[in-house]
Design a protein around this motif. Structure first.
Motif: not given
Length: 259
Positions: A73-75, A80-84, A215-220
């Motif tokens: 999630q942090t990555a 997103l923050r870097q691109l923004e 994120q989905k893989a880590a959440r699962d």
């Protein structure tokens, strides 16, 4: 530490151990210390240890899975923050680093700052024309903005100096004019690349927002670990054995011991 202090420490330590043992094996002194009930105490202690070990392993696996999810999630948010931030810099690059200054002019990467009696203002480098000229009393840098507006920066050179004004060498003024011209060329090139870079960065941001696979893989993975821990037969058996040991102790002493 002298002998008296050592005795005090030993006595305090022994007292604390006795209180701890009475707490762990309630019901009276005999149940806590007598050899008659040693096997009962060992059965309770063994059940406690086994339950703690199984619980600790479950907590460790869940903690590792939680760290993996948090990292993913942090990555994601960092990308997103870097691109923004990159898009924001392209849309508004600001002044940029300071490249130099002479007299009333200070040159930055993207703008030229002018300081005069009227105040301070900035001139965009994009489309700016800078030209050197000299006269009887002043060297001059003429700045023609993309809008057509002209500013003249004056650099007195008359010697001997009739007042306390700073005097400027012609070569220094010429060199600073060239520095402005080169900065303008760089800025024009930078501005020409912005549309393509901006489109590329915006596309990358859109793709990054949609890419939640990690994120989905880590959440699962976290959900699977939690479910496995809940259904772990070893944990259920250890908890059941501990509950049985607690009830046996209560039947023996009339007191329910802590887990």
């Amino acid at each position: 530490m002298d002998a008296v202090q050592l005795v005090v420490v030993v006595v305090v330590g022994l007292g604390l151990w006795v209180l701890w043992r009475r707490h762990r094996f309630p019901g009276g002194w005999a149940f806590a210390f007598s050899l008659k009930y040693e096997s009962d105490r060992e059965a309770l202690a063994s059940a406690r240890q086994r339950a703690r070990e199984v619980s600790r392993r479950a907590a460790e696996t869940e903690s590792a899975a939680l760290v993996g999810f948090t990292s993913a999630q942090t990555a994601y948010e960092r990308r997103l923050r870097q691109l923004e931030q990159q898009i924001a810099r392209l849309r508004n690059p600001g002044t940029g680093e300071r490249l130099g200054g002479l007299g009333e002019l200070v040159l930055f990467r993207h703008v030229l700052m002018v300081t005069s009696r009227a105040g301070e203002r900035s001139i965009e480098l994009a489309g700016l024309d800078a030209r050197f000229d000299t006269g009887k009393t002043n060297h001059s840098i003429y700045l023609t903005e993309a809008t057509g507006r002209v500013h003249r920066a004056k650099y007195p050179h008359l010697l001997p100096a009739p007042d306390d004004q700073q005097r400027f060498d012609e070569e220094a003024v010429r060199d600073f004019t060239v520095a402005i011209q080169n900065a303008v060329a760089d800025e024009n090139s930078f501005r020409a690349r912005i549309p393509q870079q901006l489109a590329k960065a915006e596309e990358a941001l859109q793709d990054a927002r949609a890419d939640t696979r990690a994120q989905k893989a880590a959440r699962d993975r976290l959900a699977q670990v939690r479910q496995r821990n809940r259904q772990d037969p070893h944990r259920k058996a250890a908890d059941s054995k501990l509950e049985e040991a607690l009830q046996d102790w209560e039947s023996l002493t009339g007191r329910m011991p802590p887990t």
